[in-house]
Design an enzyme around this catalytic site. Structure first.
Site, PDB file in Angstrom:
ATOM      1  N   GLU A 165     -11.871  -6.255  -1.561  1.00  0.00           N
ATOM      2  CA  GLU A 165     -11.231  -6.676  -0.306  1.00  0.00           C
ATOM      3  C   GLU A 165     -12.082  -7.628   0.531  1.00  0.00           C
ATOM      4  OE1 GLU A 165      -9.626  -3.495   2.063  1.00  0.00           O
ATOM      5  OE2 GLU A 165      -8.164  -2.951   0.531  1.00  0.00           O
ATOM      6  N   GLU A 373      -5.901  -0.125  -5.568  1.00  0.00           N
ATOM      7  CA  GLU A 373      -5.885   0.943  -4.554  1.00  0.00           C
ATOM      8  C   GLU A 373      -4.493   1.055  -3.967  1.00  0.00           C
ATOM      9  OE1 GLU A 373      -8.635   0.873  -1.257  1.00  0.00           O
ATOM     10  OE2 GLU A 373     -10.281   0.231  -2.559  1.00  0.00           O
ATOM     11  N   GLU A 424     -14.408   7.633   5.429  1.00  0.00           N
ATOM     12  CA  GLU A 424     -13.437   6.560   5.651  1.00  0.00           C
ATOM     13  C   GLU A 424     -13.953   5.605   6.742  1.00  0.00           C
ATOM     14  OE1 GLU A 424     -11.105   5.258   4.097  1.00  0.00           O
ATOM     15  OE2 GLU A 424     -10.115   4.067   5.629  1.00  0.00           O
ATOM     16  N   TRP A 425     -15.089   4.970   6.483  1.00  0.00           N
ATOM     17  CA  TRP A 425     -15.663   3.952   7.372  1.00  0.00           C
ATOM     18  C   TRP A 425     -15.650   4.424   8.840  1.00  0.00           C
ATOM     19  CZ3 TRP A 425     -18.246   1.839   3.782  1.00  0.00           C
ATOM     20  CH2 TRP A 425     -17.672   1.583   2.551  1.00  0.00           C
TER      21      TRP A 425
HETATM   22  C1  NOJ Z   1      -9.461  -0.098   1.255  1.00  0.00           C
HETATM   23  C2  NOJ Z   1     -10.931   0.017   1.044  1.00  0.00           C
HETATM   24  O1  NOJ Z   1     -11.279  -0.650  -0.124  1.00  0.00           O
HETATM   25  C3  NOJ Z   1     -11.411   1.458   0.987  1.00  0.00           C
HETATM   26  O2  NOJ Z   1     -12.795   1.452   1.068  1.00  0.00           O
HETATM   27  C4  NOJ Z   1     -10.776   2.259   2.106  1.00  0.00           C
HETATM   28  O3  NOJ Z   1     -11.264   3.576   2.137  1.00  0.00           O
HETATM   29  C5  NOJ Z   1      -9.278   2.240   1.933  1.00  0.00           C
HETATM   30  N1  NOJ Z   1      -8.831   0.884   2.058  1.00  0.00           N
HETATM   31  C6  NOJ Z   1      -8.520   3.084   2.947  1.00  0.00           C
HETATM   32  O4  NOJ Z   1      -8.669   2.565   4.212  1.00  0.00           O
END
Ligand code: NOJ
Length: 469
Positions: A165, A373, A424-425
């Site tokens: 991404e 994903e 989750e970031w």
């Molecule tokens: C895309 C990202 O690549 C991943 O790291 C993230 O956890 C997911 N989206 C969900 O937000």
């Protein structure tokens, strides 16, 4: 209806989100270590990926989950700073190589194909200190890292994603400053980072092509994010044009140069140039590719990898004050339908994926497509019986069947995000995407299947949905 014979069924993770072991065995710091350790509530409850799911020491537990699902593919990423602690090949960390060798060899021994992401948001801090993705020097450094990965693991890994991404990361990290390294550069940083990411990807594809492909016979691409976009009012020309701009600025921005002709969409070039002029810039804020670079970039992907979560409606919104920014350049407003249910930024819109796949087929000459994903989260505390969430997956599979059988899309692989609940970031552990629940309070980090995992295993076994049409 069933999926085509040989369809790939996967689940995905990323190093920083699951591994933990942030300073174990010689791993160098990455930008997310620095960012999370600085605190400041930029991440939910100041949580970190220091331990995460503990996959660095608990890999065998992950393998059990993979086996339980019956996956044909497992997508994971390499931690750059675990392999090359300062980001360069000047010092190579053998312990890092050993870890990924074990993961790859175990997968292969169990008949699971590894799909490996070389870089998933976790730049080594030492490289960020030299300018990170804003600096052109990163292109050469990334290429050397990618070559190192091909050389070290490419005898067994045949499916590669160079950059995960880049469109999300350029925007959220370098334009908005929400992701690590956390410094906003409105109207310039996103474009600069994206420009360097496209060149870095293309360079590493060429390295694979000329140095490794003959012997290793693998495939290399990059994973692009796209939230499908629909005009708020389909009869409004400004809304339809605004929707085209969203597609051009996010998906086509990367896909057109790489899959078609080496250059950005005209819509993007003319729009950023005219906005920049109005704002008094001497030239466009969007960097240009040279003719030589265009030739280098064109045709540098062996399949189309895309990640879909949700959809939005788009409306034209004039940037009256000439504000600086990526969204402002597009002159759009972007919102969900009020009837859609959502968790965080993800609204329940499985049908968007079919439209996205059809768009890719029509625009990019019917490529082989991998969905690297797709998923839907639960908030903490989650329910193990996540039937609502399974409904998202189930409807998504129906849409995929229609895309394949009705629209003739050449879709060959699907990866759910994610194998495990993970970091989750900015949302930390508060947003759970796992097929398997992870107990983050328990030092042993036990994994337990959600209903979605059990249902997904049946789909994989049947290569399709029971009783679907
Ligand atoms: C895309 C990202 O690549 C991943 O790291 C993230 O956890 C997911 N989206 C969900 O937000």
């Amino acid at each position: 209806m069933a999926f085509p014979a040989g369809f790939g069924w996967g689940a995905a993770t990323a190093a920083y989100q699951v591994e933990g072991g942030w300073d174990a065995d010689g791993r160098g710091p990455c930008v997310w270590d620095t960012f999370t350790h600085q605190g400041g509530e930029r991440v939910f409850k100041n949580q970190t990926g220091d331990v995460a799911c503990g996959s660095y020491t608990l890999w065998e537990e992950d393998l059990k989950c993979i086996k339980q699902l019956g996956l044909t593919h497992y997508r994971f990423s390499l931690s750059w700073s675990r392999l090359l602690p300062d980001g360069t090949t000047g010092f190579i960390n053998q312990k890092g190589i050993d870890y990924y060798n074990k993961v790859i060899n175990d997968l292969l021994a169990h008949g699971v194909t590894p799909l490996v992401t070389i870089y998933h948001f976790d730049l080594p801090q030492a490289l960020e200190d030299q300018g990170g993705w804003l600096s052109e020097a990163i292109i050469d450094i990334f290429d050397r890292y990618a070559q190192f990965c091909f050389r070290t693991f490419g005898d067994r890994v045949k499916q590669w994603i160079t950059i995960n991404e880049p469109n999300t990361y350029a925007l959220i990290a370098y334009e908005m400053g929400i992701f690590a390294p956390g410094v906003p550069h409105p109207g310039t940083g996103g474009y600069q980072a994206a420009h360097n990411m496209i060149k870095a990807h293309a360079r590493s594809w060429h390295s694979y092509n000329s140095l490794f492909r003959r012997e290793q016979k693998g495939m290399v691409s990059l994973s692009l994010f796209f939230g499908w976009s629909e005009p708020a009012d389909p009869n409004s020309v400004p809304d339809r044009e605004a929707t085209m701009r969203v597609i051009s600025f996010t998906l086509d921005f990367f896909a057109k140069p790489i899959f078609i002709d080496g250059d950005y969409p005209e819509l993007v070039k003319s729009r950023v140039a005219s906005m920049s002029k109005k704002q008094g810039y001497p030239s466009s804020r969007l960097p240009e590719f040279t003719e030589e670079e265009k030739k280098m970039i064109k045709g540098t992907a062996d399949f189309f990898a895309v990640q879909y979560y949700t959809t939005r409606f788009v409306k034209y919104q004039e940037n009256k004050k000439g504000e600086l920014g990526f969204i402002q350049d597009m002159e759009i407003d972007y919102f969900p339908d009020p009837s859609w249910k959502g968790v965080g930024w993800i609204y329940f819109v499985p049908w968007g994926i079919r439209k996205l796949l059809k768009y890719i087929k029509d625009t990019y000459n019917n490529p082989v497509i991998y969905i690297t994903e797709n998923g839907f989260p639960q908030r903490d505390p989650p329910s193990l019986d996540d039937t609502q969430r399974w409904e998202y997956f189930r409807q998504t599979f129906q849409e995929l069947l229609r895309a394949i059988h009705v629209d003739g899309v050449n879709l060959q692989l699907y990866c759910a995000w994610s194998l495990l609940d993970n970091f989750e970031w900015n949302d930390g552990y508060n947003t759970r995407f796992g097929l398997f629940h992870v107990d983050f309070e328990d030092p042993a980090r036990p994994r337990a299947p959600y209903t979605s995992a059990k249902e997904y295993a049946k789909v994989i076994k049947n290569n399709g949905l029971e009783g679907s049409s």
